[in-house]
Design a protein around this motif. Sequence first.
Motif, PDB file in Angstrom:
ATOM      1  N   ASP A 238      10.646   2.830   0.280  1.00  0.00           N
ATOM      2  CA  ASP A 238      10.902   1.529   0.909  1.00  0.00           C
ATOM      3  C   ASP A 238      10.208   0.411   0.131  1.00  0.00           C
ATOM      4  O   ASP A 238      10.720  -0.711   0.052  1.00  0.00           O
ATOM      5  CB  ASP A 238      10.468   1.536   2.391  1.00  0.00           C
ATOM      6  CG  ASP A 238       9.057   2.048   2.618  1.00  0.00           C
ATOM      7  OD1 ASP A 238       8.571   2.888   1.828  1.00  0.00           O
ATOM      8  OD2 ASP A 238       8.425   1.628   3.604  1.00  0.00           O
ATOM      9  N   GLY A 239       9.061   0.732  -0.503  1.00  0.00           N
ATOM     10  CA  GLY A 239       8.355  -0.271  -1.315  1.00  0.00           C
ATOM     11  C   GLY A 239       9.129  -0.605  -2.580  1.00  0.00           C
ATOM     12  O   GLY A 239       9.357  -1.782  -2.895  1.00  0.00           O
ATOM     13  N   ILE A 263      13.630   6.496   1.040  1.00  0.00           N
ATOM     14  CA  ILE A 263      12.666   7.149   1.933  1.00  0.00           C
ATOM     15  C   ILE A 263      11.809   6.062   2.588  1.00  0.00           C
ATOM     16  O   ILE A 263      11.026   5.382   1.905  1.00  0.00           O
ATOM     17  CB  ILE A 263      11.757   8.124   1.142  1.00  0.00           C
ATOM     18  CG1 ILE A 263      12.575   9.183   0.391  1.00  0.00           C
ATOM     19  CG2 ILE A 263      10.715   8.763   2.070  1.00  0.00           C
ATOM     20  CD1 ILE A 263      13.254  10.227   1.247  1.00  0.00           C
ATOM     21  N   ASN A 265       8.803   5.239   4.720  1.00  0.00           N
ATOM     22  CA  ASN A 265       7.557   5.739   5.329  1.00  0.00           C
ATOM     23  C   ASN A 265       6.598   4.585   5.615  1.00  0.00           C
ATOM     24  O   ASN A 265       5.384   4.746   5.602  1.00  0.00           O
ATOM     25  CB  ASN A 265       6.905   6.809   4.442  1.00  0.00           C
ATOM     26  CG  ASN A 265       6.649   6.293   3.031  1.00  0.00           C
ATOM     27  OD1 ASN A 265       6.713   5.089   2.783  1.00  0.00           O
ATOM     28  ND2 ASN A 265       6.357   7.185   2.104  1.00  0.00           N
ATOM     29  N   GLY A 267       5.710   1.782   3.948  1.00  0.00           N
ATOM     30  CA  GLY A 267       4.775   1.149   3.014  1.00  0.00           C
ATOM     31  C   GLY A 267       4.545   1.882   1.723  1.00  0.00           C
ATOM     32  O   GLY A 267       5.255   2.827   1.368  1.00  0.00           O
ATOM     33  N   PHE A 268       3.508   1.392   1.028  1.00  0.00           N
ATOM     34  CA  PHE A 268       3.109   1.932  -0.286  1.00  0.00           C
ATOM     35  C   PHE A 268       2.212   3.139  -0.034  1.00  0.00           C
ATOM     36  O   PHE A 268       1.002   3.085  -0.258  1.00  0.00           O
ATOM     37  CB  PHE A 268       2.309   0.892  -1.075  1.00  0.00           C
ATOM     38  CG  PHE A 268       3.024  -0.403  -1.405  1.00  0.00           C
ATOM     39  CD1 PHE A 268       4.392  -0.535  -1.269  1.00  0.00           C
ATOM     40  CD2 PHE A 268       2.307  -1.485  -1.898  1.00  0.00           C
ATOM     41  CE1 PHE A 268       5.052  -1.719  -1.588  1.00  0.00           C
ATOM     42  CE2 PHE A 268       2.950  -2.670  -2.229  1.00  0.00           C
ATOM     43  CZ  PHE A 268       4.320  -2.800  -2.072  1.00  0.00           C
ATOM     44  N   GLN A 269       2.792   4.241   0.430  1.00  0.00           N
ATOM     45  CA  GLN A 269       1.941   5.329   0.926  1.00  0.00           C
ATOM     46  C   GLN A 269       1.198   6.061  -0.190  1.00  0.00           C
ATOM     47  O   GLN A 269       0.091   6.555   0.030  1.00  0.00           O
ATOM     48  CB  GLN A 269       2.742   6.301   1.787  1.00  0.00           C
ATOM     49  CG  GLN A 269       3.267   5.688   3.094  1.00  0.00           C
ATOM     50  CD  GLN A 269       2.169   5.261   4.066  1.00  0.00           C
ATOM     51  OE1 GLN A 269       0.981   5.561   3.868  1.00  0.00           O
ATOM     52  NE2 GLN A 269       2.540   4.547   5.110  1.00  0.00           N
TER      53      GLN A 269
HETATM   54 MG   LIG Z   1       7.010   3.981   1.048  1.00  0.00          MG
END
Ligand SMILES: [Mg+2]
Length: 389
Positions: A238-239, A263, A265, A267-269
């Motif tokens: 998503d980022g 994908i 999730n 944020g910047f996981q």
């Molecule tokens: Mg992400």
Amino acid sequence: MLICGGGVRYSGAGEILGKLARRFGIPVGETQAGKGEISWDHPMNLGGLGVTGTSGSNRIAHQADCVIAVGTRLNDFHTGSKWNFHNPDMRLVTLNINNFDAWKMNAHPFVADAKSGLEALYNSLTEQNFTTEWNGEVEEARHEWVTENDRLYGLDSTEGLMQTRVMGLMNEELVPRDAVVVCASGSLPSDMERLWRVRVPGTYHLEYGFSCMGYEVPGALGAKLACPDREVYCLVGDGGYSMLHSELFTSIQEGVKINIVLIDNHGFQCIDNLQGSKGIPHFGCEFRYRDPETEQLSGDYVPVDFAMNARSWGARAWTVRTEEELKKAFEEARKSPVSTLIEVKTVIKSMSEGYDSWWRVGIPEVSPNEKVVQAAREQEVEIKKAKAF
Ligand SMILES: [Mg+2]
Ligand SMILES: Cc1ncc(C[n+]2csc(CCOP(=O)(O)OP(=O)(O)O)c2C)c(N)n1
């Protein structure tokens, strides 16, 4: 041990590398650019090497006394910041068309085309009746990793779809074997390098020179222009998607179909993981509302409808939360004449983790946060274990 780098692909040396590895029993570790040049089920293929690598590749790299690096820039990821090679007698031999890369890490350099260089090596080792001294370790390392890979592919959760499960479903069922997969940033490249099983050479396209967020969608459009007869799947977080996706619009304009698997999730996981591992609690990496009380981005997750976003450009899009919905969306996407986007809501932190590897990251030596100082101290210990060249 052999390292199969991007030069193997560019010189068409996959076949001779596979033949050499098999004939002399030499294990192979792959880089992002070289991955898939020999099939995942080649008995000597241990998969990704280094920070984004497999336990099999890394464990064997720790022991190897001679590493032959073919067509690779020996970047930080694949050498584990020069830490990955623990054998004090390890000698590095490079085969590279580029002088600059051939001379890295105190190597014994061969400046040559990968294919002709490997052919010469094959002939020379044949004349010498060469055999390696590995004694079952490679087979064991490979078996152990394949079992772990299968486990990650099968992971289930009551909370929702696990990222590694999505990888498994895509690899084994949903993405056609000759389709091109494109990826670049986030936690996905690590999962791809570790878990993706490449059966057809040239179908794995990773931008890992810079791992540049936003490469994914334009990169997929480029791959489709280069391979119009193949389906192209862009794997993006998503980022990365939020950073750049306007070529989705271009793909609609030009009638060039790409498939985006996004994908989500929140944020910047992968960066959140990296921060956490260096003693820093969540800061600015998750897509959350600002909380007026804490004045931090520590509120609820911001709900984003990425499928609606893609539809606004004219693409077909689905949001999926379950295995059944994922399968249905892939089926619909295959039939679609226009570009598609499948937004997959996954369980946060359900990516794979590192295996027997290390990565040198800048950590402040001075900080009011004791955990950060501690992480810097621990890093000093590991730096001493890395090769000093
Ligand atoms: Mg992400
Ligand atoms: C242009 C650019 N800026 C910053 C980075 C550093 N970076 C690498 S991954 C990442 C976050 C990616 O988030 P997302 O795409 O959602 O992937 P996730 O880690 O959540 O799987 C960042 C900020 C980068 N690689 N490229």
